[in-house]
Design a protein around this motif. Structure first.
Motif, short mmCIF file in Angstrom:
data_model
loop_
_atom_site.label_atom_id
_atom_site.label_comp_id
_atom_site.label_asym_id
_atom_site.label_seq_id
_atom_site.Cartn_x
_atom_site.Cartn_y
_atom_site.Cartn_z
N ILE A 182 -46.48 57.51 -14.23
CA ILE A 182 -47.44 58.06 -15.43
C ILE A 182 -48.23 59.35 -15.10
N LYS A 183 -48.76 59.53 -14.18
CA LYS A 183 -49.29 60.84 -13.77
C LYS A 183 -48.24 62.05 -14.01
N ALA A 184 -46.96 61.94 -13.77
CA ALA A 184 -46.12 62.91 -13.75
C ALA A 184 -45.78 63.42 -15.23
N ILE A 185 -45.59 62.02 -16.19
CA ILE A 185 -45.20 62.17 -17.36
C ILE A 185 -46.35 62.70 -18.20
N VAL A 186 -47.83 62.34 -17.75
CA VAL A 186 -48.80 62.95 -18.67
C VAL A 186 -48.91 64.64 -18.27
N GLN A 222 -56.12 56.65 -7.75
CA GLN A 222 -55.11 56.90 -6.52
C GLN A 222 -56.14 56.99 -5.39
N ARG A 223 -57.12 57.83 -5.47
CA ARG A 223 -57.79 58.39 -4.34
C ARG A 223 -58.90 57.13 -3.91
N TYR A 224 -59.48 56.63 -4.91
CA TYR A 224 -60.57 55.67 -4.35
C TYR A 224 -60.11 54.15 -4.47
N LEU A 225 -59.42 53.82 -5.50
CA LEU A 225 -59.44 52.23 -5.68
C LEU A 225 -57.94 51.81 -5.09
N SER A 226 -56.89 52.63 -5.20
CA SER A 226 -55.53 52.23 -4.73
C SER A 226 -55.63 51.82 -3.34
N PRO A 227 -56.07 52.97 -2.47
CA PRO A 227 -56.05 52.47 -0.72
C PRO A 227 -56.79 51.17 -0.57
N ILE A 228 -57.69 50.82 -1.31
CA ILE A 228 -58.52 49.55 -0.99
C ILE A 228 -58.11 48.11 -1.56
N TYR A 281 -37.88 48.76 -6.85
CA TYR A 281 -36.93 50.03 -7.01
C TYR A 281 -36.96 51.01 -6.07
N GLY A 282 -38.06 50.77 -5.06
CA GLY A 282 -38.11 51.83 -4.02
C GLY A 282 -38.40 53.31 -4.43
N ASP A 283 -38.89 53.41 -5.61
CA ASP A 283 -39.06 54.55 -5.79
C ASP A 283 -40.78 54.83 -6.35
N THR A 284 -41.03 55.62 -7.02
CA THR A 284 -42.58 55.88 -7.26
C THR A 284 -43.31 54.73 -7.93
N THR A 285 -44.53 54.78 -7.79
CA THR A 285 -45.44 53.67 -8.35
C THR A 285 -45.66 54.02 -9.80
N CYS A 286 -46.27 53.02 -10.46
CA CYS A 286 -46.68 53.53 -12.01
C CYS A 286 -47.73 54.48 -12.06
N GLY A 324 -57.86 64.73 -23.87
CA GLY A 324 -57.17 63.51 -23.53
C GLY A 324 -56.57 63.48 -22.18
N ASN A 325 -55.60 64.55 -22.32
CA ASN A 325 -54.74 64.67 -21.06
C ASN A 325 -55.31 64.82 -19.81
N TYR A 326 -56.26 65.64 -19.77
CA TYR A 326 -57.42 65.86 -18.58
C TYR A 326 -57.91 64.79 -18.23
N THR A 327 -58.69 64.13 -19.21
CA THR A 327 -59.42 62.90 -18.84
C THR A 327 -58.33 61.51 -18.22
N VAL A 328 -57.18 61.63 -18.80
CA VAL A 328 -56.14 60.47 -18.17
C VAL A 328 -55.59 61.09 -16.91
N LEU A 329 -55.52 62.27 -16.49
CA LEU A 329 -55.13 62.69 -15.33
C LEU A 329 -56.33 62.26 -14.30
N GLN A 330 -57.50 62.87 -14.79
CA GLN A 330 -58.67 62.46 -13.82
C GLN A 330 -58.76 60.92 -13.36
N VAL A 331 -58.58 60.21 -14.37
CA VAL A 331 -58.87 58.78 -14.16
C VAL A 331 -57.66 58.17 -13.12
N ILE A 332 -56.25 58.56 -13.35
CA ILE A 332 -55.58 58.34 -12.47
C ILE A 332 -55.63 58.85 -11.06
#
Length: 97
Positions: free
Chosen positions: A47-51, A21-27, A38-43, A9-17
């Motif tokens: 969340i990736k760091a938390i997982v 980040q790689r394909y959807l976020s830039p476009i 807040y000028g800090d990290t995005t969600c 489950g952790n691996y799957t969540v990390l792969q989805v994030i």
């Protein structure tokens, strides 16, 4: 839950994030409200760091807190229309957390 199911489950969540980040976020054309206000990290990065550090099950309270921060930031932006906010969006705003 067995340890192997949790790891999968952790691996799957990390792969989805990472895919997001790689394909959807830039476009997509918008940025996380929490990252903007807040000028800090995005969600997604938070969340990736938390997982990575806690796992999805143990990290769930921290993930919920991050999403609440994003909702709060989005509400703050909506209440202050004079703030620069072009391209800012909270993906969980209508979801009660």
């Amino acid at each position: 839950m067995t340890n192997s199911i949790i790891k999968a489950g952790n691996y799957t969540v990390l792969q989805v994030i990472e895919g997001y980040q790689r394909y959807l976020s830039p476009i997509k054309g918008f940025k996380c409200a929490a990252g903007h206000v807040y000028g800090d990290t995005t969600c997604s990065a938070a969340i990736k760091a938390i997982v990575k550090s806690q796992g999805i099950v143990q990290g769930l309270p921290a993930i919920q807190n991050q999403l609440k921060r994003c909702q709060t930031a989005a509400r703050q932006l909506a209440a202050n229309p004079g703030q620069p906010q072009a391209g800012v969006f909270c993906c969980v705003l209508p979801i009660p957390l």
